[in-house]
Enzyme design. Structure first.
Site, short mmCIF file in Angstrom:
data_model
loop_
_atom_site.label_atom_id
_atom_site.label_comp_id
_atom_site.label_asym_id
_atom_site.label_seq_id
_atom_site.Cartn_x
_atom_site.Cartn_y
_atom_site.Cartn_z
N ARG A 116 0.81 -1.22 0.00
CA ARG A 116 0.00 0.00 0.00
C ARG A 116 0.85 1.28 0.00
NH1 ARG A 116 -4.88 -0.77 4.01
NH2 ARG A 116 -3.16 -0.77 5.45
N LYS B 289 13.73 -27.10 5.32
CA LYS B 289 14.97 -27.24 6.07
C LYS B 289 15.73 -28.47 5.58
CE LYS B 289 13.42 -24.98 10.28
NZ LYS B 289 14.43 -23.94 10.43
N GLU C 188 10.88 -23.50 22.10
CA GLU C 188 11.42 -22.16 21.92
C GLU C 188 11.72 -21.58 23.27
OE1 GLU C 188 9.62 -19.51 18.87
OE2 GLU C 188 8.13 -21.10 18.78
N HIS D 282 3.60 -27.35 11.01
CA HIS D 282 5.00 -27.77 10.97
C HIS D 282 5.22 -29.18 11.52
CE1 HIS D 282 5.79 -23.69 10.00
NE2 HIS D 282 5.75 -23.20 11.21
N LYS E 240 6.47 -22.26 24.13
CA LYS E 240 7.29 -21.06 24.26
C LYS E 240 7.79 -20.97 25.68
CE LYS E 240 5.47 -18.36 20.49
NZ LYS E 240 6.72 -18.44 19.72
#
Lengths: 318, 509
Positions: free
Chosen positions: B60, B203, B237, B261, B361
């Site tokens: 935009r 990967k 993570e 994933h 996480k």
């Protein structure tokens, strides 16, 4: 002193044990082949060391460096070459054995090499000096290998290199020439452009180069392209830095269109009619070329066919 | 003339990418700056792109071609991974960068793109081929594709020209919306034009699973319920939501990681061998495996799935906020920042073998790996001496260090028969010293070449949703007492209990 393969292997084994005793040693033993490197005694040790260290990262191997001198007995010593990969936790180590011999004593070397070759893995010989590789005294060593790699690019004119290459190509091994690997990117770039153009054959090709004679690189590209009409033109430019190669331009015409690759510094300009763009062609080192060749085991039909056609290119005249 | 084709050398040449243009929607976004442009530049550095490749950025923000080039130059120089930045090459590369500004709801944008592609077809000989990368909000996919279709850009100007469309996950937020998105896309595009990207599949190590399994003869005979006791797939993570709290609280770990994933990784590790390494054959096998996953019954969700959310903790010298204290997050959020599930594959190869999948996480470290635990030796003649059982374990490490290791027993040197578990390691990065391409380099190149092997197909998306939907349904109706794990720990206790019911424990990666 008698050179004993068993003793050399024990030395290597002791070296591994010493490394393994280190605190949290994390040593990774890697080996994918036996690489026999044959050089003249006066060869630059430092430059060779850098190349072998580089190649070790990509093709972990047991390296046997055979130095051929004018006189002297056969001597040998073993060592480990280790490095810590950037950011890694494990040291990677490969084995290196150095053997010195003279032309007269070369006959005693193959039995030692037999004992030192890593079992069940391929054996390659790298002998960059074409003249040395073609000596009859070295044949028994070459016979141990499934692949023999030479380098004709130091020869100014392919006419001088061709007899040795032809002779070496008739051995029990697969011959490879780093001069051929030097032109892979020229060939690949042209092949991709030709593919985009939908060409299946080159109608006309023009190759220019720097320096005297017809360089092996030019002879190889010409033999690979097999154009219906070929123009080989020696340029007026000075020969560039080692690794840059001598080809200055390669233009191919087919179906009424022309595609050109022209050397410009560390890149080439790509010209397709009005479109001009560029590609990176950095200077090549021996390690990069060896990496390519060691990745090709087995029949390299394209190279073999090109080598057979080199005389046609040379007879076509300049 | 005889002999090989003059322009062919399959032993040495990479596949050629046909002349083409890449149109990136969301060209001002993070993904374009961090991944897409650096990957395309790197591919140009490797001489993998066609000479006249054109990249058209669409967004935009009003910008000239020159401004776009300058912006991308900064991004490429900053985010290029393990590569030199070559100013000369950049100048050549930048000549192929163009920019079109506009609103994706405005039909004039698509007309402008059409005009630009036509110009480029002439000026840069792009062959009328175009790859559209939709790096935009998933809610905008349908409208954008419809706009492209209305402008006739879903088909090339000539019959031999191709048009391909890459879209990023999430592909829907549940099974129904995934089907709806597919219907919207398929109203304009053929399935073979749609490239659903899952960067995990790009990967190297994930691809290497296929090489490892189907390029070697010794592992495949062991790869079944007779020898494998359990499989654990972990994607941990260490970081929190890092400013993505508002997005993440809508998604959660099960949707954000497991549905896509991790199930794709699971399908790679567990699929049957394809007859050939070709896109349709490989994707058929992946899809078959995903369809074979046993859907968890609502009454079994409590014992087969664990939902977690991290709370505040002190890690080292730092105080780490809990999820509900993160910016943009509802203080009462029921979001799963941790999810663990037990899955079973209903086929002859895997019947009865639990696949434990966990992601979260604020776990102790960033690690993604797959651990295949083999059965104990049928008769443990050394058990009394060692006092402990250590079944053989094959670990495929995906990140941070890609590699494969095998744990087995070895005798301790010395008198007596004392055993010690040792590992045999293969480290991908150090065994091959060459730089490995990033997942985006691999996947962009594949899309340009028309190779969809590593892309997800709609039936795979639907099968993945089917596997997790019953869990989402139950979780959506329940209220959880969060937080239930401290930041920096390996997740809620319920997760350990889930494995303990079968006598298993999570390994510490």
């Amino acid at each position: 002193m008698e050179v004993d393969a068993g003793r050399l292997l024990k030395e290597l084994d002791d070296n591994w044990r010493q490394l393994g005793k280190g605190e949290g040693s994390g040593v990774l033993r890697a080996c994918a082949m036996t690489l026999i490197v044959v050089v003249r005694e006066g060869a630059d040790v430092q430059e060779l060391g850098v190349t072998l260290a580089d190649i070790m990262h990509e093709h972990p191997n047991r390296t046997i460096v055979l130095r051929v001198g004018e006189a002297g007995e056969v001597t040998a010593r073993a060592s480990l070459q280790c490095w810590m990969p950037f950011g890694g936790r494990q040291q990677i180590c490969c084995e290196q054995i150095e053997i010195s011999a003279s032309l007269a004593t070369l006959g005693a070397v193959p039995p030692v090499l037999f004992g030192l070759m890593v079992a069940d893995l391929p054996v390659a010989v790298w002998c960059p000096d074409l003249g040395l590789a073609d000596l009859p005294e070295l044949r028994p060593v070459l016979k141990l290998a499934s692949k023999v790699i030479v380098d004709s690019s130091a020869t100014l004119d392919m006419r001088e290199a061709l007899p040795a290459l032809q002779s070496l190509s008739s051995g029990s091994w697969r011959l490879a020439d780093l001069a051929w690997a030097r032109v892979t990117r020229w060939r690949e770039a042209m092949a991709h452009l030709a593919d985009a153009e939908g060409w299946t054959t080159a109608e006309e090709a023009e190759i220019t180069w720097a320096g005297p004679g017809v360089p092996p690189a030019v002879a190889y590209v010409g033999a690979w392209l097999r154009p219906n009409h070929m123009v080989l033109r020696c340029g007026t430019e000075e020969m560039a830095a080692h690794g840059a190669g001598r080809i200055r331009s390669l233009c191919v015409t087919a179906k009424g269109r022309q595609v050109c690759l022209r050397r410009e510094g560390t890149g080439v300009a790509v010209e397709i009619e009005r479109l001009k763009t560029g590609m990176v062609f950095p200077l090549l080192c021996d390690a990069a070329l060896l990496h390519e060749e060691l990745g090709v085991f087995g029949v390299d039909a394209v190279f073999e066919a090109a080598l057979l056609r080199v005389p046609e290119v040379l007879n076509a005249g300049v | 003339m005889s002999g090989p084709h003059p322009f062919d050398d399959p032993l040495r040449f990479e596949r050629a990418v046909p002349p083409s243009a890449v149109v990136i929607f969301g060209a001002n976004g993070d993904l374009t700056k961090r991944k897409l442009l650096p990957s395309l530049y790197r591919l140009a550095y490797e001489r993998r792109l066609p000479a006249g490749l054109a990249i058209v950025g669409v967004s935009r923000t009003a910008m000239s071609d020159e401004q776009f080039r300058e912006k991308m130059r900064e991004s490429v120089a900053k985010f290029l991974e393990d590569s030199p930045f070559d100013a000369e090459l950049w100048n050549d590369f930048a000549r192929g960068l163009f920019y079109v500004a506009g609103d994706i709801a405005d039909a004039r944008l698509y007309e402008a793109i059409g005009v630009k592609l036509k110009e480029l077809d002439e000026a840069r000989q792009t062959g009328g081929n175009a790859l559209f990368y939709l790096s935009i909000q998933p809610s905008q996919y349908a409208a954008t594709v419809a706009g492209l279709g209305a402008a006739g850009l879903n088909r090339g100007p000539r019959p031999e020209c191709w048009r391909r469309f890459i879209i990023e996950k999430p592909f829907g937020h549940d099974e129904a919306s995934a089907k709806e998105l597919s219907r919207d896309l398929r109203a304009v595009l053929d399935e073979n034009q749609i490239y659903r990207i899952d960067h995990y599949l790009g990967k190297e190590t994930v691809q290497n699973i296929l090489a490892f399994r189907f390029g070697n003869g010794i592992f495949e005979p062991l790869w079944n319920r007779r020898y494998v006791a359990q499989v654990q797939i972990t994607a941990a993570e260490a970081i929190g939501v890092e400013g993505r709290g508002a997005y993440y609280q809508e998604a959660g770990a099960l949707r954000d990681m497991i549905q896509n994933h991790m199930l794709q990784v699971m399908s790679t590790i567990a699929m049957e061998p394809p007859a050939v390494y070709e896109p349709a054959a490989v994707r058929d096998e992946r899809a078959k495996l995903l369809r074979s996953i046993l859907a968890v019954k609502p009454e079994d969700v409590a014992t087969h799935a664990v939902k977690g959310q991290y709370g505040p903790a002190r890690i080292g010298e730092s105080d780490v906020a809990g999820f509900r204290q993160e910016a943009g997050v509802d203080p009462q959020a029921q979001t799963d920042t941790y999810a663990a599930v037990t899955m079973f594959v209903e086929n002859w190869r895997w019947a009865g073998v639990p696949f434990y999948i966990r992601t979260g996480k604020r776990l102790p470290k960033r690690v993604t790996d797959i651990a295949i635990q083999f059965n104990q030796a049928p008769l443990s003649i050394f058990e009394r001496e060692s006092g402990q059982t250590w079944p053989n374990l094959l670990v495929v490490r995906i990140q941070p260090e890609e590699g494969i290791s095998l744990r087995f027993f070895s005798k301790l040197p010395g008198a007596g028969m004392k055993l010690r578990p040792v590992t045999m390691d293969f480290n991908y990065g150090t065994s091959f010293g060459t730089r490995t391409p990033t997942a985006y380099e691999t996947l962009l190149l594949d899309a340009l070449e028309g190779d969809a092997t590593l892309y997800t197909r709609q039936d795979m998306v639907e099968a993945s949703w089917s596997a997790v939907q019953p869990i989402l349904n139950v979780w959506g109706e329940a209220k959880f007492d969060f937080p239930n794990y401290a930041a920096g720990s390996w997740g809620p206790a319920a997760s350990d209990e889930m494995l303990a019911r079968r006598g298993h424990v999570w390994r510490v990666p």
